[in-house]
Design a protein around this motif. Structure first.
Motif, PDB file in Angstrom:
ATOM      1  N   VAL A  30      47.675 -14.190  37.418  1.00  0.00           N
ATOM      2  CA  VAL A  30      47.875 -15.587  37.027  1.00  0.00           C
ATOM      3  C   VAL A  30      47.713 -16.502  38.241  1.00  0.00           C
ATOM      4  O   VAL A  30      47.133 -17.585  38.134  1.00  0.00           O
ATOM      5  CB  VAL A  30      49.262 -15.768  36.377  1.00  0.00           C
ATOM      6  N   VAL A  31      48.177 -16.075  39.397  1.00  0.00           N
ATOM      7  CA  VAL A  31      48.022 -16.867  40.614  1.00  0.00           C
ATOM      8  C   VAL A  31      46.548 -16.969  40.989  1.00  0.00           C
ATOM      9  O   VAL A  31      46.067 -18.034  41.379  1.00  0.00           O
ATOM     10  CB  VAL A  31      48.853 -16.260  41.766  1.00  0.00           C
ATOM     11  N   LYS A  32      45.806 -15.879  40.862  1.00  0.00           N
ATOM     12  CA  LYS A  32      44.367 -15.897  41.142  1.00  0.00           C
ATOM     13  C   LYS A  32      43.650 -16.874  40.205  1.00  0.00           C
ATOM     14  O   LYS A  32      42.756 -17.609  40.612  1.00  0.00           O
ATOM     15  CB  LYS A  32      43.777 -14.499  40.982  1.00  0.00           C
ATOM     16  N   PHE A  33      44.066 -16.864  38.936  1.00  0.00           N
ATOM     17  CA  PHE A  33      43.459 -17.765  37.956  1.00  0.00           C
ATOM     18  C   PHE A  33      43.690 -19.219  38.339  1.00  0.00           C
ATOM     19  O   PHE A  33      42.758 -20.029  38.346  1.00  0.00           O
ATOM     20  CB  PHE A  33      44.027 -17.487  36.560  1.00  0.00           C
ATOM     21  N   PHE A  34      44.926 -19.583  38.646  1.00  0.00           N
ATOM     22  CA  PHE A  34      45.212 -20.974  38.999  1.00  0.00           C
ATOM     23  C   PHE A  34      44.566 -21.383  40.307  1.00  0.00           C
ATOM     24  O   PHE A  34      44.187 -22.539  40.486  1.00  0.00           O
ATOM     25  CB  PHE A  34      46.723 -21.235  39.002  1.00  0.00           C
ATOM     26  N   PHE A  35      44.406 -20.466  41.227  1.00  0.00           N
ATOM     27  CA  PHE A  35      43.690 -20.746  42.469  1.00  0.00           C
ATOM     28  C   PHE A  35      42.257 -21.172  42.161  1.00  0.00           C
ATOM     29  O   PHE A  35      41.760 -22.175  42.675  1.00  0.00           O
ATOM     30  CB  PHE A  35      43.718 -19.494  43.344  1.00  0.00           C
ATOM     31  N   GLN A  36      41.573 -20.429  41.301  1.00  0.00           N
ATOM     32  CA  GLN A  36      40.205 -20.773  40.923  1.00  0.00           C
ATOM     33  C   GLN A  36      40.155 -22.037  40.072  1.00  0.00           C
ATOM     34  O   GLN A  36      39.211 -22.823  40.157  1.00  0.00           O
ATOM     35  CB  GLN A  36      39.549 -19.611  40.182  1.00  0.00           C
ATOM     36  N   VAL A  75      28.556 -19.542  38.872  1.00  0.00           N
ATOM     37  CA  VAL A  75      28.229 -19.674  40.287  1.00  0.00           C
ATOM     38  C   VAL A  75      29.269 -18.954  41.143  1.00  0.00           C
ATOM     39  O   VAL A  75      28.933 -18.338  42.150  1.00  0.00           O
ATOM     40  CB  VAL A  75      28.092 -21.162  40.683  1.00  0.00           C
ATOM     41  N   GLY A  76      30.517 -19.010  40.729  1.00  0.00           N
ATOM     42  CA  GLY A  76      31.565 -18.280  41.441  1.00  0.00           C
ATOM     43  C   GLY A  76      31.310 -16.786  41.458  1.00  0.00           C
ATOM     44  O   GLY A  76      31.534 -16.111  42.466  1.00  0.00           O
ATOM     45  N   HIS A  77      30.814 -16.263  40.355  1.00  0.00           N
ATOM     46  CA  HIS A  77      30.483 -14.838  40.310  1.00  0.00           C
ATOM     47  C   HIS A  77      29.320 -14.515  41.240  1.00  0.00           C
ATOM     48  O   HIS A  77      29.308 -13.461  41.872  1.00  0.00           O
ATOM     49  CB  HIS A  77      30.158 -14.399  38.890  1.00  0.00           C
ATOM     50  N   TRP A  78      28.342 -15.396  41.318  1.00  0.00           N
ATOM     51  CA  TRP A  78      27.224 -15.165  42.236  1.00  0.00           C
ATOM     52  C   TRP A  78      27.713 -14.980  43.658  1.00  0.00           C
ATOM     53  O   TRP A  78      27.186 -14.182  44.416  1.00  0.00           O
ATOM     54  CB  TRP A  78      26.260 -16.331  42.228  1.00  0.00           C
ATOM     55  N   GLY A  83      27.913 -10.871  42.721  1.00  0.00           N
ATOM     56  CA  GLY A  83      26.642 -11.310  42.158  1.00  0.00           C
ATOM     57  C   GLY A  83      25.513 -11.246  43.167  1.00  0.00           C
ATOM     58  O   GLY A  83      25.645 -10.669  44.253  1.00  0.00           O
ATOM     59  N   PHE A  84      24.370 -11.837  42.820  1.00  0.00           N
ATOM     60  CA  PHE A  84      23.182 -11.672  43.655  1.00  0.00           C
ATOM     61  C   PHE A  84      23.324 -12.301  45.042  1.00  0.00           C
ATOM     62  O   PHE A  84      22.742 -11.810  46.003  1.00  0.00           O
ATOM     63  CB  PHE A  84      21.927 -12.180  42.929  1.00  0.00           C
ATOM     64  N   LEU A  85      24.085 -13.385  45.183  1.00  0.00           N
ATOM     65  CA  LEU A  85      24.277 -13.952  46.516  1.00  0.00           C
ATOM     66  C   LEU A  85      25.159 -13.045  47.378  1.00  0.00           C
ATOM     67  O   LEU A  85      24.880 -12.851  48.562  1.00  0.00           O
ATOM     68  CB  LEU A  85      24.888 -15.353  46.431  1.00  0.00           C
ATOM     69  N   ALA A  86      26.211 -12.516  46.796  1.00  0.00           N
ATOM     70  CA  ALA A  86      27.082 -11.592  47.532  1.00  0.00           C
ATOM     71  C   ALA A  86      26.313 -10.335  47.924  1.00  0.00           C
ATOM     72  O   ALA A  86      26.501  -9.802  49.023  1.00  0.00           O
ATOM     73  CB  ALA A  86      28.299 -11.225  46.694  1.00  0.00           C
ATOM     74  N   ALA A  87      25.429  -9.870  47.057  1.00  0.00           N
ATOM     75  CA  ALA A  87      24.641  -8.670  47.351  1.00  0.00           C
ATOM     76  C   ALA A  87      23.676  -8.890  48.514  1.00  0.00           C
ATOM     77  O   ALA A  87      23.303  -7.946  49.201  1.00  0.00           O
ATOM     78  CB  ALA A  87      23.862  -8.239  46.106  1.00  0.00           C
ATOM     79  N   ARG A  88      23.291 -10.137  48.739  1.00  0.00           N
ATOM     80  CA  ARG A  88      22.394 -10.465  49.854  1.00  0.00           C
ATOM     81  C   ARG A  88      23.150 -10.805  51.139  1.00  0.00           C
ATOM     82  O   ARG A  88      22.568 -11.281  52.093  1.00  0.00           O
ATOM     83  CB  ARG A  88      21.485 -11.620  49.457  1.00  0.00           C
ATOM     84  N   GLY A  89      24.468 -10.605  51.111  1.00  0.00           N
ATOM     85  CA  GLY A  89      25.258 -10.819  52.313  1.00  0.00           C
ATOM     86  C   GLY A  89      25.821 -12.214  52.474  1.00  0.00           C
ATOM     87  O   GLY A  89      26.355 -12.553  53.525  1.00  0.00           O
ATOM     88  N   PHE A  90      25.723 -13.042  51.441  1.00  0.00           N
ATOM     89  CA  PHE A  90      26.242 -14.404  51.525  1.00  0.00           C
ATOM     90  C   PHE A  90      27.763 -14.364  51.548  1.00  0.00           C
ATOM     91  O   PHE A  90      28.391 -13.693  50.757  1.00  0.00           O
ATOM     92  CB  PHE A  90      25.769 -15.214  50.325  1.00  0.00           C
ATOM     93  N   VAL A  91      28.341 -15.101  52.478  1.00  0.00           N
ATOM     94  CA  VAL A  91      29.792 -15.183  52.591  1.00  0.00           C
ATOM     95  C   VAL A  91      30.205 -16.648  52.498  1.00  0.00           C
ATOM     96  O   VAL A  91      29.659 -17.497  53.190  1.00  0.00           O
ATOM     97  CB  VAL A  91      30.280 -14.585  53.933  1.00  0.00           C
ATOM     98  N   CYS A  96      34.077 -23.410  50.310  1.00  0.00           N
ATOM     99  CA  CYS A  96      33.461 -24.685  50.666  1.00  0.00           C
ATOM    100  C   CYS A  96      32.055 -24.820  50.089  1.00  0.00           C
ATOM    101  O   CYS A  96      31.699 -25.877  49.576  1.00  0.00           O
ATOM    102  CB  CYS A  96      33.470 -24.891  52.173  1.00  0.00           C
ATOM    103  N   THR A  97      31.254 -23.785  50.148  1.00  0.00           N
ATOM    104  CA  THR A  97      29.901 -23.856  49.586  1.00  0.00           C
ATOM    105  C   THR A  97      29.958 -23.926  48.073  1.00  0.00           C
ATOM    106  O   THR A  97      29.251 -24.728  47.453  1.00  0.00           O
ATOM    107  CB  THR A  97      29.072 -22.637  50.024  1.00  0.00           C
ATOM    108  N   GLN A  98      30.793 -23.109  47.482  1.00  0.00           N
ATOM    109  CA  GLN A  98      30.944 -23.066  46.034  1.00  0.00           C
ATOM    110  C   GLN A  98      31.311 -24.438  45.480  1.00  0.00           C
ATOM    111  O   GLN A  98      30.634 -24.979  44.625  1.00  0.00           O
ATOM    112  CB  GLN A  98      32.039 -22.042  45.696  1.00  0.00           C
TER     113      GLN A  98
END
Length: 122
Positions: A30-36, A75-78, A83-91, A96-98
């Motif tokens: 629930v805390v993770k949900f409210f954070f997002q 976009v959060g999943h990416w 997702g595909f951005l995380a798989a390419r090493g995006f951090v 902030c970017t999201q």
């Protein structure tokens, strides 16, 4: 809505649940949900500054709801969910970017539908 197997506060290899992308933190689901949820709201406030006095209030509320339910999670999943951005090493540190990219792309896209001042004034 927040259902599924989740044994937080267990983390990393001890975590057993449906939300493996967020297994690195030991806070309850629930805390993770409210954070997002707060991040999604922040992205909507960035949009509000860009469209102030350009669209009707109800249109902004509907848009914010659609953005929070449909656009932000994808976009959060990416970025964070493997997702595909995380798989390419995006951090993305602290979202902030999201948040700022979603908050900036939407009014930029919407502004292409608005008439220019020359078109309005003739």
């Amino acid at each position: 809505m927040l259902s599924g197997k989740d044994n937080s506060p267990a983390t990393l290899t001890a975590y057993e649940g449906a939300y493996g992308a967020i297994n690195w933190t030991g806070v309850p689901l629930v805390v993770k949900f409210f954070f997002q949820l707060v991040f999604a709201g922040t992205a909507a406030t960035i949009v509000s500054g860009a469209v102030a006095e350009r669209i009707k209030y109800l249109s902004f509320i509907v848009f914010s709801f659609i953005m929070a339910i449909c656009i932000y999670p994808v976009v959060g999943h990416w970025i964070w969910g493997g997702g595909f951005l995380a798989a390419r090493g995006f951090v993305d540190f602290a979202g902030c970017t999201q948040v700022h990219s979603i908050g900036g792309w939407r009014p930029w896209r919407a502004s292409s539908c608005w008439p220019t001042h020359r078109e309005i004034l003739g």
